[in-house]
Design a protein around this motif. Structure first.
Motif, PDB file in Angstrom:
ATOM      1  N   GLY A 242       3.770  -2.291  -2.793  1.00  0.00           N
ATOM      2  CA  GLY A 242       3.165  -2.589  -1.369  1.00  0.00           C
ATOM      3  C   GLY A 242       4.503  -2.459  -0.491  1.00  0.00           C
ATOM      4  N   CYS A 243       4.004  -2.523   0.702  1.00  0.00           N
ATOM      5  CA  CYS A 243       5.075  -2.151   1.712  1.00  0.00           C
ATOM      6  C   CYS A 243       4.608  -3.202   2.866  1.00  0.00           C
ATOM      7  CB  CYS A 243       4.910  -0.975   2.271  1.00  0.00           C
ATOM      8  SG  CYS A 243       6.057  -0.581   3.668  1.00  0.00           S
ATOM      9  N   ARG A 244       5.699  -3.837   3.748  1.00  0.00           N
ATOM     10  CA  ARG A 244       5.071  -4.814   4.770  1.00  0.00           C
ATOM     11  C   ARG A 244       4.951  -3.782   5.940  1.00  0.00           C
ATOM     12  NH1 ARG A 244       9.146  -6.833   8.111  1.00  0.00           N
ATOM     13  NH2 ARG A 244      11.133  -6.042   7.546  1.00  0.00           N
ATOM     14  N   PHE A 245       5.147  -2.480   6.090  1.00  0.00           N
ATOM     15  CA  PHE A 245       4.792  -1.958   7.188  1.00  0.00           C
ATOM     16  C   PHE A 245       3.276  -1.175   6.865  1.00  0.00           C
ATOM     17  CE2 PHE A 245       9.540  -2.081   6.596  1.00  0.00           C
ATOM     18  CZ  PHE A 245       9.862  -2.761   7.789  1.00  0.00           C
ATOM     19  N   SER A 246       2.987  -0.627   8.059  1.00  0.00           N
ATOM     20  CA  SER A 246       1.573  -0.081   8.056  1.00  0.00           C
ATOM     21  C   SER A 246       1.515   1.275   8.647  1.00  0.00           C
ATOM     22  CB  SER A 246       0.390  -0.997   8.806  1.00  0.00           C
ATOM     23  OG  SER A 246       0.771  -2.288   8.335  1.00  0.00           O
ATOM     24  N   CYS A 247       2.299   2.347   8.237  1.00  0.00           N
ATOM     25  CA  CYS A 247       2.477   3.553   8.967  1.00  0.00           C
ATOM     26  C   CYS A 247       1.062   4.256   8.581  1.00  0.00           C
ATOM     27  CB  CYS A 247       3.513   4.499   8.025  1.00  0.00           C
ATOM     28  SG  CYS A 247       4.986   3.724   8.356  1.00  0.00           S
ATOM     29  N   ARG A 248       0.445   4.924   9.639  1.00  0.00           N
ATOM     30  CA  ARG A 248      -0.839   5.113   9.691  1.00  0.00           C
ATOM     31  C   ARG A 248      -1.379   6.164   8.486  1.00  0.00           C
ATOM     32  NH1 ARG A 248      -3.337   5.433  15.033  1.00  0.00           N
ATOM     33  NH2 ARG A 248      -5.043   4.412  14.131  1.00  0.00           N
ATOM     34  N   PHE A 249      -0.498   7.094   8.268  1.00  0.00           N
ATOM     35  CA  PHE A 249      -0.465   8.369   7.333  1.00  0.00           C
ATOM     36  C   PHE A 249      -0.455   7.838   5.844  1.00  0.00           C
ATOM     37  CE2 PHE A 249       3.798   8.105   8.333  1.00  0.00           C
ATOM     38  CZ  PHE A 249       4.425   8.301   7.201  1.00  0.00           C
ATOM     39  N   CYS A 250       0.015   6.676   5.391  1.00  0.00           N
ATOM     40  CA  CYS A 250       0.598   6.377   4.187  1.00  0.00           C
ATOM     41  C   CYS A 250      -0.584   5.495   3.279  1.00  0.00           C
ATOM     42  CB  CYS A 250       1.912   5.165   4.601  1.00  0.00           C
ATOM     43  SG  CYS A 250       2.687   4.950   2.946  1.00  0.00           S
ATOM     44  N   LEU A 251      -0.447   5.982   2.140  1.00  0.00           N
ATOM     45  CA  LEU A 251      -1.430   5.378   0.898  1.00  0.00           C
ATOM     46  C   LEU A 251      -0.828   4.183   0.574  1.00  0.00           C
ATOM     47  CD1 LEU A 251      -4.132   6.561   0.149  1.00  0.00           C
ATOM     48  CD2 LEU A 251      -2.840   7.645  -1.939  1.00  0.00           C
ATOM     49  N   VAL A 252       0.314   3.920   0.559  1.00  0.00           N
ATOM     50  CA  VAL A 252       1.139   2.762   0.031  1.00  0.00           C
ATOM     51  C   VAL A 252       0.545   1.453   0.575  1.00  0.00           C
ATOM     52  CG1 VAL A 252       3.229   1.547  -0.349  1.00  0.00           C
ATOM     53  CG2 VAL A 252       3.074   3.734  -0.851  1.00  0.00           C
ATOM     54  N   ALA A 253       0.376   1.630   2.096  1.00  0.00           N
ATOM     55  CA  ALA A 253       0.133   0.278   2.555  1.00  0.00           C
ATOM     56  C   ALA A 253      -1.363   0.001   2.217  1.00  0.00           C
ATOM     57  CB  ALA A 253       0.135   0.715   4.215  1.00  0.00           C
ATOM     58  N   SER A 254      -2.332   0.859   1.795  1.00  0.00           N
ATOM     59  CA  SER A 254      -3.512   0.328   1.577  1.00  0.00           C
ATOM     60  C   SER A 254      -3.904   0.205   0.128  1.00  0.00           C
ATOM     61  CB  SER A 254      -4.602   1.331   2.162  1.00  0.00           C
ATOM     62  OG  SER A 254      -4.190   2.593   1.430  1.00  0.00           O
TER      63      SER A 254
ATOM     64  N   GLY B 195      10.776   2.089  -5.836  1.00  0.00           N
ATOM     65  CA  GLY B 195       9.574   1.134  -4.806  1.00  0.00           C
ATOM     66  C   GLY B 195       9.407   1.940  -3.573  1.00  0.00           C
ATOM     67  N   PRO B 196       8.441   1.646  -2.872  1.00  0.00           N
ATOM     68  CA  PRO B 196       8.349   2.604  -1.573  1.00  0.00           C
ATOM     69  C   PRO B 196       9.042   2.260  -0.646  1.00  0.00           C
ATOM     70  CG  PRO B 196       6.268   0.949  -2.180  1.00  0.00           C
ATOM     71  CD  PRO B 196       7.371   0.542  -3.191  1.00  0.00           C
ATOM     72  N   VAL B 197       9.929   1.111  -0.400  1.00  0.00           N
ATOM     73  CA  VAL B 197      10.977   1.016   0.628  1.00  0.00           C
ATOM     74  C   VAL B 197      11.845  -0.018  -0.030  1.00  0.00           C
ATOM     75  CG1 VAL B 197      11.636   0.561   2.986  1.00  0.00           C
ATOM     76  CG2 VAL B 197       9.222   0.842   2.418  1.00  0.00           C
ATOM     77  N   VAL B 198      13.079   0.450  -1.011  1.00  0.00           N
ATOM     78  CA  VAL B 198      13.844  -0.376  -1.665  1.00  0.00           C
ATOM     79  C   VAL B 198      14.549  -1.113  -0.752  1.00  0.00           C
ATOM     80  CG1 VAL B 198      15.759  -0.365  -3.211  1.00  0.00           C
ATOM     81  CG2 VAL B 198      13.630   1.017  -3.765  1.00  0.00           C
TER      82      VAL B 198
ATOM     83  N   MET C  97      15.903   5.259   1.931  1.00  0.00           N
ATOM     84  CA  MET C  97      16.230   4.089   2.899  1.00  0.00           C
ATOM     85  C   MET C  97      15.344   4.053   4.250  1.00  0.00           C
ATOM     86  SD  MET C  97      18.372   2.696   1.111  1.00  0.00           S
ATOM     87  CE  MET C  97      19.411   1.590   2.155  1.00  0.00           C
ATOM     88  N   ARG C  98      14.865   2.957   4.577  1.00  0.00           N
ATOM     89  CA  ARG C  98      14.212   3.062   5.974  1.00  0.00           C
ATOM     90  C   ARG C  98      15.272   3.172   7.156  1.00  0.00           C
ATOM     91  NH1 ARG C  98       9.359   1.640   8.449  1.00  0.00           N
ATOM     92  NH2 ARG C  98       9.890   0.452  10.369  1.00  0.00           N
ATOM     93  N   VAL C  99      14.914   3.713   8.013  1.00  0.00           N
ATOM     94  CA  VAL C  99      16.001   3.949   8.962  1.00  0.00           C
ATOM     95  C   VAL C  99      16.126   2.695   9.825  1.00  0.00           C
ATOM     96  CG1 VAL C  99      16.180   4.866  11.526  1.00  0.00           C
ATOM     97  CG2 VAL C  99      15.024   6.071   9.849  1.00  0.00           C
TER      98      VAL C  99
ATOM     99  N   GLY D 270       2.881   5.037  13.689  1.00  0.00           N
ATOM    100  CA  GLY D 270       3.194   3.631  12.993  1.00  0.00           C
ATOM    101  C   GLY D 270       4.807   3.567  12.713  1.00  0.00           C
ATOM    102  N   LYS D 271       5.525   4.269  13.102  1.00  0.00           N
ATOM    103  CA  LYS D 271       7.227   4.289  12.798  1.00  0.00           C
ATOM    104  C   LYS D 271       7.809   3.946  14.188  1.00  0.00           C
ATOM    105  CE  LYS D 271       7.723   6.208   8.769  1.00  0.00           C
ATOM    106  NZ  LYS D 271       8.306   5.519   7.504  1.00  0.00           N
ATOM    107  N   GLY D 272       8.265   2.767  14.684  1.00  0.00           N
ATOM    108  CA  GLY D 272       8.521   2.459  15.698  1.00  0.00           C
ATOM    109  C   GLY D 272       9.938   2.458  16.031  1.00  0.00           C
TER     110      GLY D 272
HETATM  111  S1  SF4 Z   1       5.568   5.212   5.057  1.00  0.00           S
HETATM  112 FE1  SF4 Z   1       7.272   3.882   4.170  1.00  0.00          FE
HETATM  113  S2  SF4 Z   1       7.484   2.278   5.447  1.00  0.00           S
HETATM  114 FE2  SF4 Z   1       5.529   3.431   5.958  1.00  0.00          FE
HETATM  115  S3  SF4 Z   1       3.928   2.296   5.210  1.00  0.00           S
HETATM  116 FE3  SF4 Z   1       4.665   3.854   3.559  1.00  0.00          FE
HETATM  117  S4  SF4 Z   1       6.046   2.843   2.153  1.00  0.00           S
HETATM  118 FE4  SF4 Z   1       5.888   1.617   4.038  1.00  0.00          FE
END
Ligand code: SF4
Length: 508
Positions: free
Chosen positions: A228-240, A271-274, A299-301, A336-338
């Motif tokens: 999972g991921c604590r962010f919610s990028c609008r294109f990303c399947l991981v978040a849902s 992991g999605p965002v180690v 890595m996240r920016v 969703g990338k701020g």
């Molecule tokens: S793109 Fe990365 S940071 Fe954004 S919701 Fe998906 S896993 Fe999380």
């Protein structure tokens, strides 16, 4: 036979494979509908293999789908070289939509009818699972007797019991029993289904179970750190499909790493965002204490910690990836990338100062609302990144892929940009960066459109997949036309705001 010898050689080159006596055990084939090399790079395969083989009442063997002479092998298992018809259940682990295209061919090669409706209890139960099937299984639903929606660990205990207890019963009774399990979708019954997930990851260790050089990560032990991921990028399947954000305890990760140390001296954290792992510095130190060389994915920016970077460099990391995703702050905000351009430059500066010497930027083109000017801005941003990277003697490259709309993401109704426009934007980007010292690697866009069609498709696409005479762009177009369908129906169309979506029967 050649393929039989190849499978034997493969098994003897592995460590950690389990070759169990079948006597009194229920045999399950763990299937990855792509090559051994790709399948063995997938932690889902390792997790299933470990789960079934840790039980006394099951024996699990792996099956992959190879191009070339081995494709005529009838899809034999790696361990005992048995055909699929010898197994009681076939468990497909599916992570990429394009692997759907191999599923009917694989079943056919094994002498198993591709459609669930053509199979009775004399055939193994065909079960699927994985992130893409969780989001929208419909294009391949007719091939499966049951589909696990969510995380396998949350569903398998009950499913395994049901498979055992209904063995030999008429197929309809088997499906009735299996379809009553939370998180199991039985396409022939067409009921709604709710995604399942586990609350405590420590109960289910996930890492490389079988070691082989013949994978993307042959020299490493892969260790799953979080889901999972604590962010919610609008294109990303991981978040849902993998929410909520969960992570393993430091102690459990280190003890898994310690147990695997005898196999490999390099470890990759998965992991999605180690970089979001709360005790990352302690974890990296602990792994170095076990004498591991380290590797991490993207890595996240922001935030990017100098202390983490320092640990990574001490652990032998020489290259990293960060994902600006788009060229302007406005476009990034809309997905969703701020973070700002300056945040990206600051991240590069920190990475360079820490001593990392290779950096890959990852971005997309064809995002909703994107214009050619946004692509020019992306090129300009990459050049600013290059200047910053040069100051720190970092070699910069850029990987670009096309945005693909996916079911169960906030962008699920958005159209995929046409292949021509994607190609033009790739071209624009490459021309803008040509001769500037940045290596640009664009993904082939034709497959992106097919991926979008499969990600947002319905059951009608099963006929297209089934009738593919050859897995190729031309073969796909021919089969699509033959079924009276078009890419407009699935990939290029904006789904109306109030239009019911084919995958609405799945609740996340
Ligand atoms: S793109 Fe990365 S940071 Fe954004 S919701 Fe998906 S896993 Fe999380």
């Amino acid at each position: 036979m050649v393929w039989n010898r190849a499978l034997k050689d493969r098994l003897s080159a592995e460590s950690g494979a389990v070759t169990r006596d079948w006597g009194g055990r229920l045999p399950v084939a763990i299937i990855y509908a792509n090559s051994y090399h790709i399948g063995m790079s997938n932690l889902g395969v390792h997790a299933l293999y470990r789960w079934f083989n840790s039980r006394d009442d099951f024996v699990a063997e792996r099956v992959f789908w190879e191009e070339g002479p081995q494709s005529t092998s009838g899809a034999l298992s790696v361990e005992s070289r048995r055909p699929l018809t010898d197994f009681s259940a076939l468990a497909f682990s599916v992570s990429f939509e394009l692997d759907y295209l191999n599923i009917p061919g694989l079943l056919d090669a094994a002498g198993i009818p591709a459609r669930s409706s053509d199979r009775d209890e004399s055939y193994p139960l065909v079960i699927g699972g994985g992130a893409v099937l969780t989001a929208n299984p419909l294009p391949v639903a007719p091939f499966f007797d049951a589909i696990c929606v969510g995380e396998a660990e949350a569903i398998l205990p009950e499913l395994a019991r049901a498979i055992k207890e209904t063995l030999g019963q008429p197929r309809q009774s088997q499906l009735d029993r299996i379809g009553a399990i939370p998180g199991v979708y039985v396409p022939r019954q067409k009921a709604s289904v709710k995604r399942q997930f586990v609350s405590n990851l420590d109960d289910f260790p996930v890492g490389t179970a079988v070691f082989t050089e013949d994978t993307e990560f042959g020299d490493m032990f892969l260790l799953e750190v979080q889901r999972g991921c604590r962010f919610s990028c609008r294109f990303c399947l991981v978040a849902s499909t993998f929410c909520p954000f969960r992570y393993r305890t430091l102690g459990s990760l280190l003890s898994q790493a310690e147990a695997a140390r005898k196999y490999r001296d390099r470890i990759a954290l998965v992991g999605p965002v180690v970089s979001e792992y709360p005790q990352l510095v302690e974890l990296l130190r602990g792994l170095r204490g076990l004498d591991y060389n380290l590797s991490v994915g993207s890595m996240r920016v922001k935030p990017i910690s100098s202390e983490v970077l320092e640990e990574l460099v001490k652990g032998g990391v020489k290259s990293l990836t960060i994902a600006p995703e788009a060229g302007t702050p406005q476009l990034r905000r809309s997905i969703g990338k701020g973070f700002s351009d300056d945040d990206i430059l600051e991240a590069i500066s920190k990475i360079g100062e820490a001593g990392i010497r290779q950096l890959t930027l990852y971005s997309m083109v064809g995002l909703p609302g994107e214009t050619d000017d946004d692509v020019r801005s992306l090129a300009a941003l990459v050049l600013r990144c290059k200047t910053e990277a040069d100051r720190h003697h970092v070699v910069l490259s850029l990987n670009v892929s096309a945005f693909v709309p996916k079911a169960h993401t906030p962008f699920e109704r958005e159209p995929m940009t046409s292949a021509q426009d994607i190609d033009r934007r790739f071209d624009l980007l490459e021309r803008s960066l040509s001769g500037k010292g940045v290596k640009v690697k664009p993904d082939a866009s034709g497959w992106g459109e097919i991926q979008a069609a499969l990600a947002r498709g319905n059951e009608k696409l099963a006929e297209v997949i089934e009738k593919l005479d050859k897995v190729s762009l031309v073969g796909w177009r021919r089969a699509l036309k033959g079924a009276g369908l078009s890419m407009e129906d699935y990939a290029r169309r904006r789904f109306d705001e109030h239009e019911p979506l084919p995958w609405d029967f799945i609740s996340m």
